[in-house]
Design a protein around this motif. Structure first.
Motif, PDB file in Angstrom:
ATOM      1  N   GLN A  38       5.117  -1.817  -6.524  1.00 41.42           N
ATOM      2  CA  GLN A  38       4.603  -0.536  -6.987  1.00 41.42           C
ATOM      3  C   GLN A  38       3.246  -0.268  -6.352  1.00 41.42           C
ATOM      4  O   GLN A  38       2.451  -1.184  -6.124  1.00 41.42           O
ATOM      5  CB  GLN A  38       4.447  -0.524  -8.513  1.00 41.42           C
ATOM      6  N   TYR A  39       2.982   1.005  -6.083  1.00 39.57           N
ATOM      7  CA  TYR A  39       1.704   1.396  -5.498  1.00 39.57           C
ATOM      8  C   TYR A  39       0.676   1.686  -6.597  1.00 39.57           C
ATOM      9  O   TYR A  39       0.990   2.330  -7.597  1.00 39.57           O
ATOM     10  CB  TYR A  39       1.869   2.641  -4.633  1.00 39.57           C
ATOM     11  N   ILE A  40      -0.541   1.230  -6.369  1.00 40.32           N
ATOM     12  CA  ILE A  40      -1.661   1.612  -7.234  1.00 40.32           C
ATOM     13  C   ILE A  40      -2.266   2.900  -6.711  1.00 40.32           C
ATOM     14  O   ILE A  40      -2.566   3.825  -7.465  1.00 40.32           O
ATOM     15  CB  ILE A  40      -2.722   0.494  -7.285  1.00 40.32           C
ATOM     16  N   PHE A  41      -2.465   2.960  -5.402  1.00 44.22           N
ATOM     17  CA  PHE A  41      -2.850   4.209  -4.747  1.00 44.22           C
ATOM     18  C   PHE A  41      -2.341   4.158  -3.314  1.00 44.22           C
ATOM     19  O   PHE A  41      -1.974   3.086  -2.811  1.00 44.22           O
ATOM     20  CB  PHE A  41      -4.365   4.448  -4.795  1.00 44.22           C
ATOM     21  N   GLN A  42      -2.301   5.322  -2.670  1.00 36.61           N
ATOM     22  CA  GLN A  42      -1.773   5.390  -1.316  1.00 36.61           C
ATOM     23  C   GLN A  42      -2.742   6.092  -0.372  1.00 36.61           C
ATOM     24  O   GLN A  42      -3.564   6.912  -0.794  1.00 36.61           O
ATOM     25  CB  GLN A  42      -0.425   6.124  -1.303  1.00 36.61           C
ATOM     26  N   GLU A  43      -2.625   5.741   0.886  1.00 40.14           N
ATOM     27  CA  GLU A  43      -3.472   6.303   1.924  1.00 40.14           C
ATOM     28  C   GLU A  43      -3.391   7.826   1.935  1.00 40.14           C
ATOM     29  O   GLU A  43      -2.315   8.411   1.762  1.00 40.14           O
ATOM     30  CB  GLU A  43      -3.005   5.734   3.274  1.00 40.14           C
ATOM     31  N   ASN A  44      -4.556   8.461   2.085  1.00 38.98           N
ATOM     32  CA  ASN A  44      -4.701   9.917   2.184  1.00 38.98           C
ATOM     33  C   ASN A  44      -4.544  10.654   0.861  1.00 38.98           C
ATOM     34  O   ASN A  44      -4.556  11.886   0.847  1.00 38.98           O
ATOM     35  CB  ASN A  44      -3.726  10.502   3.224  1.00 38.98           C
ATOM     36  N   ASN A  89     -14.427  13.863  -4.219  1.00 35.81           N
ATOM     37  CA  ASN A  89     -13.650  14.614  -3.226  1.00 35.81           C
ATOM     38  C   ASN A  89     -13.361  13.816  -1.952  1.00 35.81           C
ATOM     39  O   ASN A  89     -13.205  14.388  -0.873  1.00 35.81           O
ATOM     40  CB  ASN A  89     -14.354  15.924  -2.858  1.00 35.81           C
ATOM     41  N   SER A  90     -13.283  12.495  -2.071  1.00 35.07           N
ATOM     42  CA  SER A  90     -12.914  11.677  -0.920  1.00 35.07           C
ATOM     43  C   SER A  90     -11.470  11.202  -1.071  1.00 35.07           C
ATOM     44  O   SER A  90     -10.880  11.297  -2.148  1.00 35.07           O
ATOM     45  CB  SER A  90     -13.852  10.480  -0.782  1.00 35.07           C
ATOM     46  N   TYR A  91     -10.926  10.651   0.028  1.00 37.08           N
ATOM     47  CA  TYR A  91      -9.525  10.252   0.037  1.00 37.08           C
ATOM     48  C   TYR A  91      -9.392   8.770   0.399  1.00 37.08           C
ATOM     49  O   TYR A  91     -10.208   8.225   1.138  1.00 37.08           O
ATOM     50  CB  TYR A  91      -8.735  11.112   1.038  1.00 37.08           C
ATOM     51  N   HIS A  92      -8.355   8.150  -0.135  1.00 38.49           N
ATOM     52  CA  HIS A  92      -8.099   6.739   0.173  1.00 38.49           C
ATOM     53  C   HIS A  92      -7.780   6.577   1.657  1.00 38.49           C
ATOM     54  O   HIS A  92      -6.981   7.342   2.214  1.00 38.49           O
ATOM     55  CB  HIS A  92      -6.929   6.213  -0.654  1.00 38.49           C
ATOM     56  N   THR A  93      -8.391   5.592   2.282  1.00 37.79           N
ATOM     57  CA  THR A  93      -8.109   5.290   3.689  1.00 37.79           C
ATOM     58  C   THR A  93      -7.122   4.135   3.834  1.00 37.79           C
ATOM     59  O   THR A  93      -6.763   3.756   4.936  1.00 37.79           O
ATOM     60  CB  THR A  93      -9.408   4.939   4.424  1.00 37.79           C
ATOM     61  N   THR A  94      -6.721   3.564   2.702  1.00 41.66           N
ATOM     62  CA  THR A  94      -5.774   2.451   2.683  1.00 41.66           C
ATOM     63  C   THR A  94      -4.778   2.649   1.542  1.00 41.66           C
ATOM     64  O   THR A  94      -4.927   3.564   0.722  1.00 41.66           O
ATOM     65  CB  THR A  94      -6.502   1.110   2.486  1.00 41.66           C
ATOM     66  N   THR A  95      -3.798   1.765   1.500  1.00 45.57           N
ATOM     67  CA  THR A  95      -2.794   1.771   0.433  1.00 45.57           C
ATOM     68  C   THR A  95      -2.853   0.442  -0.305  1.00 45.57           C
ATOM     69  O   THR A  95      -2.967  -0.612   0.324  1.00 45.57           O
ATOM     70  CB  THR A  95      -1.378   1.964   1.022  1.00 45.57           C
ATOM     71  N   ALA A  96      -2.797   0.493  -1.647  1.00 43.41           N
ATOM     72  CA  ALA A  96      -2.811  -0.720  -2.469  1.00 43.41           C
ATOM     73  C   ALA A  96      -1.466  -0.868  -3.162  1.00 43.41           C
ATOM     74  O   ALA A  96      -0.986   0.058  -3.827  1.00 43.41           O
ATOM     75  CB  ALA A  96      -3.931  -0.664  -3.497  1.00 43.41           C
ATOM     76  N   LYS A  97      -0.856  -2.056  -2.996  1.00 41.74           N
ATOM     77  CA  LYS A  97       0.475  -2.308  -3.562  1.00 41.74           C
ATOM     78  C   LYS A  97       0.486  -3.676  -4.230  1.00 41.74           C
ATOM     79  O   LYS A  97      -0.053  -4.641  -3.683  1.00 41.74           O
ATOM     80  CB  LYS A  97       1.521  -2.248  -2.448  1.00 41.74           C
ATOM     81  N   VAL A  98       1.094  -3.783  -5.412  1.00 44.56           N
ATOM     82  CA  VAL A  98       1.146  -5.068  -6.107  1.00 44.56           C
ATOM     83  C   VAL A  98       2.275  -5.916  -5.521  1.00 44.56           C
ATOM     84  O   VAL A  98       3.303  -5.390  -5.089  1.00 44.56           O
ATOM     85  CB  VAL A  98       1.329  -4.897  -7.639  1.00 44.56           C
ATOM     86  N   THR A  99       2.069  -7.225  -5.483  1.00 40.23           N
ATOM     87  CA  THR A  99       3.075  -8.135  -4.926  1.00 40.23           C
ATOM     88  C   THR A  99       3.810  -8.910  -6.007  1.00 40.23           C
ATOM     89  O   THR A  99       4.825  -9.539  -5.735  1.00 40.23           O
ATOM     90  CB  THR A  99       2.412  -9.136  -3.968  1.00 40.23           C
ATOM     91  N   LYS A 100       3.275  -8.907  -7.214  1.00 38.53           N
ATOM     92  CA  LYS A 100       3.912  -9.578  -8.354  1.00 38.53           C
ATOM     93  C   LYS A 100       3.563  -8.807  -9.616  1.00 38.53           C
ATOM     94  O   LYS A 100       2.726  -7.897  -9.581  1.00 38.53           O
ATOM     95  CB  LYS A 100       3.443 -11.030  -8.446  1.00 38.53           C
ATOM     96  N   LYS A 101       4.200  -9.135 -10.708  1.00 40.28           N
ATOM     97  CA  LYS A 101       3.886  -8.441 -11.959  1.00 40.28           C
ATOM     98  C   LYS A 101       2.385  -8.521 -12.214  1.00 40.28           C
ATOM     99  O   LYS A 101       1.810  -9.599 -12.219  1.00 40.28           O
ATOM    100  CB  LYS A 101       4.666  -9.056 -13.125  1.00 40.28           C
TER     101      LYS A 101
END
Length: 394
Positions: A38-44, A89-101
């Motif tokens: 699952q994604y916590i946040f995504q790029e852009n 008003n800034s945007y994420h430059t990376t994506t954060a994704k969990v690898t386990k529960k």
């Protein structure tokens, strides 16, 4: 997991906050359970929250120009990410994704707009972390995929004082001092995996010998051996970070190995990195040794392993020359002396001469390699064996 208030007090993001301020955060913070991938946040996407990992693991990824995502760094319990949310008003430059529960805590932008004093303290902590990340990246502390450090640190000390060490780094304060003092060539120890292997073999052998003599506890010995075996299996090589041009006749290299092995051994023993009472870089990993015997022995092992690699290649080249010698045995050419044509010979004879000469060099390398089997382990600092058991070198 201990209570939420205690957990928040351990997050570097909230370092220096009062109990009352931690309580304010506790009332405003949100908790959410995530499943693997699952994604916590995504790029852009817009930044809206700062995230704290209560449990689990998160990877930070970034897409390249071909839209392929590459892992940058892993974050674990007590780490925080998304701190750019303080920049409205800034945007994420990376994506954060969990690898386990995982259980992830979050504070949104509204909290920071309504709690100015707390926000100022948090912002100060973020600056410290970002500054440290930039410092380690500039010093080429680790491999390019690991140039980002999390917000979690441990405190280590030596005779000069105290230092904060990013929690994910297996090296310690002595290595950090060397990185600061000898940031010279940019060519670091991890460029030479065979030397790292040599250091791991020396430390493993020393641990086994010290255990046989009854001066090293079985559990500590097993943990050190385990850590050394992992290094020999090419793990943790990018935590060997000292510059190859350094003062001290290899002391920094030796301490880099001692600290990486000690901190990995601590994890194996169930302790945290830096808890050196349970396994110390000097008292346990470097027991009965000095840089002056451990370092040259490791270097000799690296040279022996290098010859093991090059000799088969040279023998293949000898065989190739011999094959060409047979193939060209009927081709006549002019031999030359003093840069002038002299008398006839075959091209095959020329190739055969190269084969013979190279074969002799292979024999010479093999003969000289045996000299590297003579090591000075047990001689310690100046050749007298001081601080080593009399039976150690036997």
């Amino acid at each position: 997991m201990k209570n939420l208030k205690y957990l928040l007090s351990k997050v570097e993001l909230f370092k220096g906050l009062t109990t009352e301020e931690i309580n304010v955060i506790k009332k405003s913070i949100k908790s959410k359970a995530y499943q693997p991938n699952q994604y916590i946040f995504q790029e852009n996407y817009p930044r809206k929250e700062i995230f704290i990992i209560q449990s689990g693991e998160v990877i930070l990824c970034k897409k390249d120009d071909k839209n392929i995502a590459h892992e940058i760094v892993k974050f674990r319990t007590l780490d925080f990410l998304g701190e750019g949310a303080l920049n409205e008003n800034s945007y994420h430059t990376t994506t954060a994704k969990v690898t386990k529960k995982s259980t992830i805590l979050s504070l949104d932008n509204i909290f920071f707009k309504t709690h100015a004093e707390i926000t100022l303290k948090i912002f100060s902590n973020i600056i410290n972390v970002v500054s440290r990340r930039m410092k380690y990246a500039n010093m080429k502390a680790v491999h390019s995929t690991e140039q980002y450090s999390s917000g979690v640190t441990r405190i280590e000390h030596d005779l000069l004082g105290y230092k904060e060490i990013p929690e994910e780094y297996y090296y310690g304060i002595q290595t950090l001092r060397a990185m600061e003092n000898f940031n010279i060539s940019g060519i670091t120890l991890n460029f030479y995996p065979l030397l790292i292997d040599g250091l791991a073999m020396v430390k493993k052998a020393a641990a086994l010998a010290n255990h046989d003599l009854g001066i090293l506890d079985t559990k500590i010995k097993d943990a050190i051996v385990h850590a050394c075996d992992e290094i020999l299996n090419k793990k943790y090589h990018f935590h060997f970070v000292v510059d190859m041009i350094q003062g001290g006749a290899g002391t920094s290299t030796n301490m880099n190995a001692n600290e990486v092995i000690a901190n990995r051994a601590l994890e194996i023993l169930g302790h945290k990195k830096g808890e050196y009472d349970h396994c110390h870089p000097n008292s346990h990993v470097n027991l009965s040794q000095s840089t002056n015997d451990a370092y040259p022995t490791a270097l000799k092992i690296a040279l022996i392993k290098s010859t093991y690699k090059i000799i088969p290649v040279l023998k293949d080249l000898v065989s190739a020359f011999r094959a060409k010698g047979n193939e060209f045995s009927r081709i006549i050419k002019m031999g030359r002396t003093q840069l002038q044509d002299a008398v006839p010979m075959t091209l095959g004879q020329e190739f055969e001469a190269w084969a013979v000469t190279l074969e002799e060099e292979v024999s010479r390398i093999d003969q000289n390699t045996k000299l590297f089997l003579e090591v000075n382990m047990g001689a310690t600092a100046i050749g007298t064996g001081i601080n080593a058991d009399p039976e150690y070198s036997g």
